[in-house]
Scaffold this motif. Structure first.
Motif: not given
Length: 403
Positions: A251-253, A299, A302-307, A309-310
């Motif tokens: 992911t991004q982070d 992937s 997107r950022k890990s936490a947001e992905l 959650e989605a």
């Protein structure tokens, strides 16, 4: 509830285990019994188990290293020179009122030390004797070193992950040791249950090779029943027998873990029409590389936490990829009480993984940390009927070790 009351309430209270094992699998199994209240007496050479003196994971500077501390809590230590006839006689007296004896000596060593099953059975016919070996007590590999990495390799496990054309991929954990430990623990408990019903002791044999094969129950059965070989792909996939996407994605982070989602739902999340045209049970095996690359394309935006959650909102099986620092602080880990903390008399405040089974009426406890070499020699042998002068003489002659 007082400590004495807690001890009485534990499932294995009143049982005594003599632990003659070293390294990980045997000591881990014996520690499990101690966590449930058994009186586990670790039998060590007078100089102590060799693992005490090794740097654990590069960590050093402790009187007792972290590996030994993690595998030997809830035990007492008696240090005996089993190469001497008198030392063997001391252990034989201890066997008289023991319930379980555990050893993981190399082939024929137990007999040479007069602690083989036939010898100890003659002393105590009700004894549960647990023998842990690398490959079994006989056969073409019996004399080979039984070490975790070697058993991962022999059992086929290293070809169930990794990439096509790449090297075999070992696990980052001592998975065979841990699985063998649980097999020995289960075997001891089952044999104790049999003895409660019949009064009979017995020999329980566990080996790392069989344990490594058994924990691959599903993968090996796909091969033996359906004839499907371990076909690794160009892109990293977490298991050759599970459909894509299945693995860790950037992911991004950081990274997220994703386990075989329905492609239609994943296509909805990523706005990827190609996924909606694929068949989960066909394309997800035949087009694993393509699917992996497509998921990574999305992937990484997107950022890990947001992905995560989605994905969870759509009912997809996804979660974070933690290092140890994040695992220890994870809210569910903290809620579960997955780690235990206790004071050790030489090492100070310790935090280690706890006992993973919960009992409503008989909880596990940590009553003592890993012992010093022979820390309880005088105490245990005194209770076994040896006099103070006799114990002092054996210590001075090197038959028994004590601080």
């Amino acid at each position: 509830m007082s400590q004495a009351e807690r001890n009485k309430a534990q499932i294995l209270s009143g049982y005594r285990v003599l632990d003659c094992t070293v390294a990980m699998a045997g000591p881990f199994a014996a520690q499990r019994m101690g966590d449930l209240g058994a009186d586990v007496v670790k039998i060590e050479p007078v100089e102590g188990e060799w693992q005490r003196r090794m740097a654990a994971g590069g960590g050093d500077g402790r009187k007792i290293n972290a590996s030994f501390l993690s595998l030997n809590r809830n035990k007492r230590s008696v240090a005996i020179n089993l190469k001497s006839a008198e030392g063997q006689a001391v252990l034989h007296r201890m066997v008289e009122d023991a319930d379980v004896f555990m050893q993981n000596y190399r082939p024929h060593v137990a007999k040479r030390l007069a602690v083989d099953y036939d010898t100890l059975k003659a002393i105590n016919p009700k004894l549960i004797y647990v023998s842990v070996s690398g490959y079994g007590t006989d056969g073409p590999y019996a004399a080979r070193p039984g070490q975790d990495l070697l058993l991962q390799a022999l059992s086929g496990a290293m070809y169930s992950t990794g990439v096509a054309g790449g090297p075999p991929q070992p696990s980052g954990q001592y998975v065979v040791d841990a699985t063998t430990a649980y097999a020995a623990f289960e075997g001891a408990l089952a044999a104790l249950l049999h003895r409660e019903r019949t009064g009979e002791g017995q020999l329980v044999e566990v080996n790392m090779l069989d344990a490594a094969i058994a924990f691959q129950m599903q993968e090996l059965s796909v091969f033996t029943i359906d004839g499907k070989p371990q076909e690794r792909t160009a892109e990293p996939h977490a298991n050759v027998y599970i459909r894509a996407p299945y693995g860790v994605y950037e992911t991004q982070d950081g990274y997220v873990a994703l386990a075989f989602p329905p492609l239609a739902k994943l296509g909805e999340l990523f706005d990827e029409p190609l996924f909606s045209s694929m068949n989960d049970e066909v394309d997800c095996f035949e087009k694993r590389d393509l699917i992996h690359r497509l998921v990574m394309q999305h992937s990484r935006k997107r950022k890990s936490a947001e992905l995560i959650e989605a994905m969870l909102a759509l009912g997809l099986w996804a979660g974070p990829v933690n290092d140890f620092a994040r695992t220890v602080e994870d809210p569910q880990v903290k809620f579960n009480g997955s780690f235990v903390e206790y004071e050790h008399h030489t090492e100070g405040r310790l935090k280690t993984p706890g006992f993973p089974i919960r009992f409503s009426k008989t909880p596990s406890t940590v009553d003592r940390g890993a012992p010093l070499v022979g820390e309880h020699s005088r105490e245990v042998l005194g209770a076994a009927g040896f006099g103070e002068e006799e114990i002092a003489r054996m210590i001075s002659e090197g038959v028994i070790g004590a601080p």
